[in-house]
Design a protein around this motif. Sequence first.
Motif, PDB file in Angstrom:
ATOM      1  N   LEU A 101      -5.661   5.635   1.282  1.00  0.00           N
ATOM      2  CA  LEU A 101      -6.206   5.187   0.010  1.00  0.00           C
ATOM      3  C   LEU A 101      -5.339   5.790  -1.093  1.00  0.00           C
ATOM      4  O   LEU A 101      -5.545   6.938  -1.497  1.00  0.00           O
ATOM      5  N   PRO A 102      -4.353   5.054  -1.608  1.00  0.00           N
ATOM      6  CA  PRO A 102      -3.450   5.616  -2.610  1.00  0.00           C
ATOM      7  C   PRO A 102      -4.113   5.674  -3.984  1.00  0.00           C
ATOM      8  O   PRO A 102      -4.879   4.790  -4.357  1.00  0.00           O
ATOM      9  N   GLY A 103      -3.783   6.699  -4.739  1.00  0.00           N
ATOM     10  CA  GLY A 103      -4.280   6.805  -6.103  1.00  0.00           C
ATOM     11  C   GLY A 103      -3.445   5.978  -7.049  1.00  0.00           C
ATOM     12  O   GLY A 103      -2.215   5.936  -6.955  1.00  0.00           O
ATOM     13  N   ILE A 104      -4.129   5.298  -7.972  1.00  0.00           N
ATOM     14  CA  ILE A 104      -3.420   4.499  -8.992  1.00  0.00           C
ATOM     15  C   ILE A 104      -4.134   4.697 -10.331  1.00  0.00           C
ATOM     16  O   ILE A 104      -5.305   5.074 -10.381  1.00  0.00           O
ATOM     17  N   SER A 105      -3.406   4.426 -11.405  1.00  0.00           N
ATOM     18  CA  SER A 105      -4.029   4.440 -12.729  1.00  0.00           C
ATOM     19  C   SER A 105      -3.513   3.296 -13.598  1.00  0.00           C
ATOM     20  O   SER A 105      -3.746   3.274 -14.797  1.00  0.00           O
ATOM     21  N   SER A 106      -2.791   2.342 -12.973  1.00  0.00           N
ATOM     22  CA  SER A 106      -2.243   1.221 -13.745  1.00  0.00           C
ATOM     23  C   SER A 106      -2.060   0.006 -12.857  1.00  0.00           C
ATOM     24  O   SER A 106      -2.010   0.103 -11.620  1.00  0.00           O
ATOM     25  N   ALA A 107      -1.911  -1.159 -13.490  1.00  0.00           N
ATOM     26  CA  ALA A 107      -1.667  -2.398 -12.760  1.00  0.00           C
ATOM     27  C   ALA A 107      -0.327  -2.350 -12.035  1.00  0.00           C
ATOM     28  O   ALA A 107      -0.190  -2.875 -10.920  1.00  0.00           O
ATOM     29  N   SER A 108       0.667  -1.707 -12.642  1.00  0.00           N
ATOM     30  CA  SER A 108       1.990  -1.628 -12.015  1.00  0.00           C
ATOM     31  C   SER A 108       1.928  -0.867 -10.696  1.00  0.00           C
ATOM     32  O   SER A 108       2.574  -1.251  -9.709  1.00  0.00           O
ATOM     33  N   GLU A 109       1.141   0.207 -10.655  1.00  0.00           N
ATOM     34  CA  GLU A 109       1.012   0.976  -9.413  1.00  0.00           C
ATOM     35  C   GLU A 109       0.282   0.170  -8.346  1.00  0.00           C
ATOM     36  O   GLU A 109       0.621   0.245  -7.157  1.00  0.00           O
ATOM     37  N   ILE A 110      -0.705  -0.607  -8.751  1.00  0.00           N
ATOM     38  CA  ILE A 110      -1.383  -1.480  -7.796  1.00  0.00           C
ATOM     39  C   ILE A 110      -0.378  -2.450  -7.185  1.00  0.00           C
ATOM     40  O   ILE A 110      -0.368  -2.676  -5.964  1.00  0.00           O
ATOM     41  N   MET A 111       0.496  -3.001  -8.016  1.00  0.00           N
ATOM     42  CA  MET A 111       1.469  -3.974  -7.528  1.00  0.00           C
ATOM     43  C   MET A 111       2.454  -3.363  -6.539  1.00  0.00           C
ATOM     44  O   MET A 111       2.872  -4.022  -5.576  1.00  0.00           O
ATOM     45  N   LEU A 112       2.807  -2.088  -6.735  1.00  0.00           N
ATOM     46  CA  LEU A 112       3.689  -1.411  -5.778  1.00  0.00           C
ATOM     47  C   LEU A 112       3.030  -1.354  -4.406  1.00  0.00           C
ATOM     48  O   LEU A 112       3.662  -1.634  -3.382  1.00  0.00           O
ATOM     49  N   GLY A 113       1.751  -0.972  -4.381  1.00  0.00           N
ATOM     50  CA  GLY A 113       1.038  -0.923  -3.120  1.00  0.00           C
ATOM     51  C   GLY A 113       0.742  -2.302  -2.562  1.00  0.00           C
ATOM     52  O   GLY A 113       0.840  -2.528  -1.354  1.00  0.00           O
ATOM     53  N   TYR A 114       0.394  -3.221  -3.439  1.00  0.00           N
ATOM     54  CA  TYR A 114       0.037  -4.588  -3.031  1.00  0.00           C
ATOM     55  C   TYR A 114       1.182  -5.233  -2.261  1.00  0.00           C
ATOM     56  O   TYR A 114       0.960  -5.924  -1.261  1.00  0.00           O
ATOM     57  N   ALA A 115       2.409  -5.005  -2.707  1.00  0.00           N
ATOM     58  CA  ALA A 115       3.578  -5.604  -2.059  1.00  0.00           C
ATOM     59  C   ALA A 115       3.749  -5.119  -0.622  1.00  0.00           C
ATOM     60  O   ALA A 115       4.375  -5.797   0.199  1.00  0.00           O
ATOM     61  N   LEU A 116       3.174  -3.956  -0.315  1.00  0.00           N
ATOM     62  CA  LEU A 116       3.283  -3.394   1.034  1.00  0.00           C
ATOM     63  C   LEU A 116       2.033  -3.644   1.871  1.00  0.00           C
ATOM     64  O   LEU A 116       1.932  -3.168   2.998  1.00  0.00           O
ATOM     65  N   GLY A 117       1.073  -4.374   1.323  1.00  0.00           N
ATOM     66  CA  GLY A 117      -0.115  -4.722   2.085  1.00  0.00           C
ATOM     67  C   GLY A 117      -1.360  -3.933   1.732  1.00  0.00           C
ATOM     68  O   GLY A 117      -2.422  -4.160   2.312  1.00  0.00           O
ATOM     69  N   TYR A 118      -1.258  -3.001   0.772  1.00  0.00           N
ATOM     70  CA  TYR A 118      -2.442  -2.226   0.363  1.00  0.00           C
ATOM     71  C   TYR A 118      -3.362  -3.106  -0.468  1.00  0.00           C
ATOM     72  O   TYR A 118      -2.911  -3.856  -1.340  1.00  0.00           O
ATOM     73  N   ARG A 119      -4.657  -2.984  -0.198  1.00  0.00           N
ATOM     74  CA  ARG A 119      -5.658  -3.728  -0.970  1.00  0.00           C
ATOM     75  C   ARG A 119      -6.800  -2.822  -1.445  1.00  0.00           C
ATOM     76  O   ARG A 119      -7.696  -3.280  -2.137  1.00  0.00           O
ATOM     77  N   ARG A 120      -6.764  -1.563  -1.052  1.00  0.00           N
ATOM     78  CA  ARG A 120      -7.799  -0.604  -1.422  1.00  0.00           C
ATOM     79  C   ARG A 120      -7.136   0.611  -2.056  1.00  0.00           C
ATOM     80  O   ARG A 120      -6.174   1.166  -1.503  1.00  0.00           O
ATOM     81  N   PHE A 121      -7.650   1.025  -3.217  1.00  0.00           N
ATOM     82  CA  PHE A 121      -7.018   2.096  -3.979  1.00  0.00           C
ATOM     83  C   PHE A 121      -8.054   3.046  -4.549  1.00  0.00           C
ATOM     84  O   PHE A 121      -9.223   2.691  -4.725  1.00  0.00           O
ATOM     85  N   LYS A 122      -7.613   4.243  -4.850  1.00  0.00           N
ATOM     86  CA  LYS A 122      -8.419   5.219  -5.577  1.00  0.00           C
ATOM     87  C   LYS A 122      -8.009   5.126  -7.048  1.00  0.00           C
ATOM     88  O   LYS A 122      -6.830   5.272  -7.370  1.00  0.00           O
ATOM     89  N   LEU A 123      -8.947   4.838  -7.938  1.00  0.00           N
ATOM     90  CA  LEU A 123      -8.655   4.855  -9.374  1.00  0.00           C
ATOM     91  C   LEU A 123      -8.822   6.284  -9.856  1.00  0.00           C
ATOM     92  O   LEU A 123      -9.931   6.833  -9.841  1.00  0.00           O
TER      93      LEU A 123
END
Length: 222
Positions: free
Chosen positions: A112-134
Amino acid sequence: MLEKVDLLDELCTRARILPVITIDREEDVLPLADALSAGGLRTLEITLRSEHGLGAIRTLREQRPELCVGAGTVLDEWMLADAEAAGAQFIVSPGCTAELLRAGVYSPLPVLPGISSASEIMLGYALGYRRFKLFPAEVSGGVPALKALGGPFPTVRFCPTGGVEPGNIRHYMDQPNVMCVGGSWMMDREWIRQGDWARVQAVSAEALSLLDRPSVNESVKE
């Protein structure tokens, strides 16, 4: 990655509240876990912020196999490897780097990677991540941020952590893209120092009881 998303969904749905635990004394590991468990919190995030983190994970996996124990504050691929070796069942990070995200793809554990922005979500999204820690949730925009992120990322769900407490927990959990929340308010360090495990248990139970009351939206409709 799809299987890991399913694992995180199951884990977080069952947990609802993920206690974020930093162990200052080795002797606190078992009584603290027992108090949280007695209060209904049986999925635990043991942070690697202290020297006792990895040892606590090993101890709990060996002596409290009924609990689900993960490693938090994982900052790089080396800490990820250490957490895997200690027996962690899931991984949580406060932020994300390209290196850690890639390591998480190949890890046998759900991350569960930590994110605080849309750009960070997109970095994970490109690798298949769909669940994040805000994180930190309140500083990063809180509930308004979650509502805004729901538009461009309809398949993404979050575990908001950082500033979540009894006064706002229902507002977070009422969001359709929130699967659970993380926090540490049920583990005041003074209570732990004094061994007031009954209070830890009571506050944990009270926290879960807040989620069983009518939602904010239902109250407004009434």
